[in-house]
Design a protein around this motif. Structure first.
Motif, PDB file in Angstrom:
ATOM      1  N   CYS A   9       0.822  -1.211   0.000  1.00 45.04           N
ATOM      2  CA  CYS A   9       0.000   0.000   0.000  1.00 45.04           C
ATOM      3  C   CYS A   9       0.855   1.259   0.000  1.00 45.04           C
ATOM      4  O   CYS A   9       1.897   1.313   0.658  1.00 45.04           O
ATOM      5  N   LYS A  10       0.376   2.246  -0.709  1.00 46.46           N
ATOM      6  CA  LYS A  10       1.012   3.562  -0.693  1.00 46.46           C
ATOM      7  C   LYS A  10       0.084   4.535   0.024  1.00 46.46           C
ATOM      8  O   LYS A  10      -1.090   4.672  -0.332  1.00 46.46           O
ATOM      9  N   ILE A  11       0.614   5.200   1.051  1.00 46.38           N
ATOM     10  CA  ILE A  11      -0.141   6.235   1.746  1.00 46.38           C
ATOM     11  C   ILE A  11      -0.078   7.482   0.872  1.00 46.38           C
ATOM     12  O   ILE A  11       1.002   7.987   0.552  1.00 46.38           O
ATOM     13  N   VAL A  12      -1.237   7.992   0.477  1.00 47.05           N
ATOM     14  CA  VAL A  12      -1.252   9.073  -0.517  1.00 47.05           C
ATOM     15  C   VAL A  12      -0.593  10.344   0.014  1.00 47.05           C
ATOM     16  O   VAL A  12       0.321  10.876  -0.631  1.00 47.05           O
ATOM     17  N   PRO A  13      -0.942  10.870   1.189  1.00 45.51           N
ATOM     18  CA  PRO A  13      -0.125  11.953   1.727  1.00 45.51           C
ATOM     19  C   PRO A  13       1.109  11.356   2.408  1.00 45.51           C
ATOM     20  O   PRO A  13       1.028  10.301   3.029  1.00 45.51           O
ATOM     21  N   GLU A  14       2.255  11.999   2.274  1.00 44.77           N
ATOM     22  CA  GLU A  14       3.473  11.457   2.885  1.00 44.77           C
ATOM     23  C   GLU A  14       3.314  11.410   4.396  1.00 44.77           C
ATOM     24  O   GLU A  14       2.720  12.300   5.007  1.00 44.77           O
ATOM     25  N   VAL A  15       3.853  10.365   5.007  1.00 47.29           N
ATOM     26  CA  VAL A  15       3.673  10.167   6.439  1.00 47.29           C
ATOM     27  C   VAL A  15       4.978   9.678   7.052  1.00 47.29           C
ATOM     28  O   VAL A  15       5.773   9.001   6.386  1.00 47.29           O
ATOM     29  N   ASN A  16       5.192  10.026   8.308  1.00 45.26           N
ATOM     30  CA  ASN A  16       6.360   9.553   9.045  1.00 45.26           C
ATOM     31  C   ASN A  16       6.081   8.127   9.510  1.00 45.26           C
ATOM     32  O   ASN A  16       5.202   7.906  10.344  1.00 45.26           O
TER      33      ASN A  16
END
Length: 481
Positions: free
Chosen positions: A415-422
């Protein structure tokens, strides 16, 4: 992990103090070694910090431990007799050596799972108990086994198992081989370890997929290898990238997981397979093919391995029972030229004198039994159901936050988290909510990716687990924004 008995008449702090004193006397914590902080030990034992404070105070009063501001709490060096004695600096030894520890994220995941068995596990890359052929294996093990000798077996592996694998690989994987070209190992990771230690040398350049399970294995760095990446798109790796890496870095070997790749779940396109073998043949470059997931293909015929089209012996083929039966059997295999098998068998004999014959006998019997095909049918249908369920819940809980590739086999959803996340903050937030996953950076990707494994979690826990993950993700994004 030991926990104090809350039903005992002895106070909790005294139980903790007694346990620590015993572990210190046994040498688990030698003189001068650092003890866990009060807060960390309290979390591990499930008690209030004040209880640990009292336990440490008790041990300090006996001169067993000492605390210094800024240095933590350590086992006393002066309690152990009138004459000063010098204990080996085990901490320095533990940090030394050539074999590197697991990545911090993986150690964090392991500790979290050990401390909270109720956590919903989307991290562990293994089958749940209800997916393993437990009843079938128990039936095999309960049958009377006429064994006249329990000594060391052939370091290459139990002959009846190698013979069973010859038939199995021909029927299910289209691979034609002989028992003399098969090495039995304790699983894919031991196969990779033997290859990196025996067939390569420090400083050698190797190619791995990007992202790649291999990136999560410090054994490659421990062997002193230089890793160069082959980007994986929706159709797998690009064969021409291998030619480019060979020209630039003189790579000596490539490591490929072409079928339902871990972690992305992608399938190497058919035209790329032929081109990959052609490039390897042209360059005289060995391919290590790890094939743990092919037989989990949810519909239709499992994709063929590269090895089945390998006409000149370029491919070292690795497989195991871990992803199709039971990881606890600890049985894997490698198909390789006989000279390579002999070399690796010799090395493995130096390590452990060969595997236990018991799980090898069970595996051989299971492969040839009428249990195998029905088990695989049940496994594939259950994995497909779990895959569809986890996607359904993601679509419901966070449709705008997560993108993913839908795999046709395997155990994972990439999965790719659409907004960048830490990813560090996201993992901590998830663990706090009772769910766990593997951050994509473990496999060499950036922090916007995660791997969710749906084979380990119970079916009835998938909805709750994804809901908790969604809550952790939204909480992390709110803090960052």
């Amino acid at each position: 992990m030991w926990k104090p008995d809350r039903k005992s008449n002895q106070p909790l702090y005294q139980q903790i103090a007694d346990d620590l004193e015993q572990r210190i006397s046994y040498g688990e914590f030698p003189p001068g070694s650092l003890l866990p902080s009060e807060r960390k030990l309290a979390d591990q034992l499930g008690v209030n910090r004040s209880t640990v404070v009292l336990a440490y105070a008790e041990l300090r009063s006996l001169g067993i431990i000492e605390s210094r501001s800024g240095s933590g709490t350590r086992v006393s060096r002066t309690k152990w007799g009138a004459t000063p004695k010098h204990t080996p600096n085990w901490h320095r030894y533990a940090e030394g050596g050539n074999f590197l520890p697991n990545l911090p994220f993986l150690r964090r995941i392991r500790v979290a799972l050990e401390q909270d068995p109720s956590i919903i596990d989307f991290a562990s890359g293994e089958l749940a108990g209800d997916l393993a052929p437990i009843d079938e294996i128990n039936a095999i093990m309960n049958e009377k086994q006429n064994t006249s000798y329990w000594g060391y077996d052939n370091p290459q592996g139990y002959m009846p198992l190698r013979q069973a694998l010859v038939s199995f690989l021909k029927e299910y994987r289209g691979i034609h081989t002989t028992e003399s070209s098969i090495l039995i190992t304790s699983g894919s990771q031991q196969s990779l370890y033997l290859i990196t230690q025996c067939l390569l040398s420090p400083g050698d350049a190797v190619a791995i997929e990007d992202p790649s399970y291999s990136y999560s294995l410090p054994m490659f760095q421990s062997a002193g290898l230089r890793l160069f990446r082959l980007p994986v798109d929706e159709r797998g790796v690009q064969p021409e990238d291998i030619r480019s890496l060979f020209k630039k870095h003189k790579i000596k070997m490539m490591f490929i997981n072409p079928n339902f790749q871990n972690p992305t779940g992608t399938l190497l396109a058919e035209e790329r397979r032929k081109k990959l073998l052609d490039v390897a043949s042209e360059l005289g470059l060995p391919i290590v093919e790890d094939d743990p997931f092919s037989l989990t293909a949810y519909k239709g015929t499992p994709p063929s391995p590269l090895k089945s089209s390998d006409a000149i012996g370029s491919v070292l083929y690795i497989g195991s029972f871990s992803k199709i039966a039971a990881s606890g059997l600890r049985v894997g295999w490698m198909v390789a030229p006989h000279s390579v098998v002999e070399r690796l068998a010799d090395a493995r004999q130096q390590m452990d004198f060969g595997l236990s014959v018991v799980p090898q006998k069970v595996a051989a019997t299971f492969l040839e039994s009428p249990f195998f095909d029905p088990h695989m049918d049940r496994l594939r249908s259950t994995l497909l159901y779990k895959r569809d369920l986890i996607i359904e819940v993601i679509q419901k809980e966070m449709p705008d936050l997560v993108e993913y590739h839908i795999p046709d086999g395997g155990l994972h959803l990439w999965c790719k988290i659409v907004p960048e996340v830490n990813d560090t903050k996201l993992l901590d937030a998830a663990i706090q909510r009772g769910v766990i996953f593997v951050p994509g950076s473990v496999y060499g990707s950036d922090s916007s990716y995660v791997r969710l494994t749906f084979a380990r979690a119970r079916t009835e826990d998938i909805h709750t687990g994804i809901s908790r993950f969604a809550e952790a993700l939204r909480s992390t994004l709110e803090i960052e924004n």
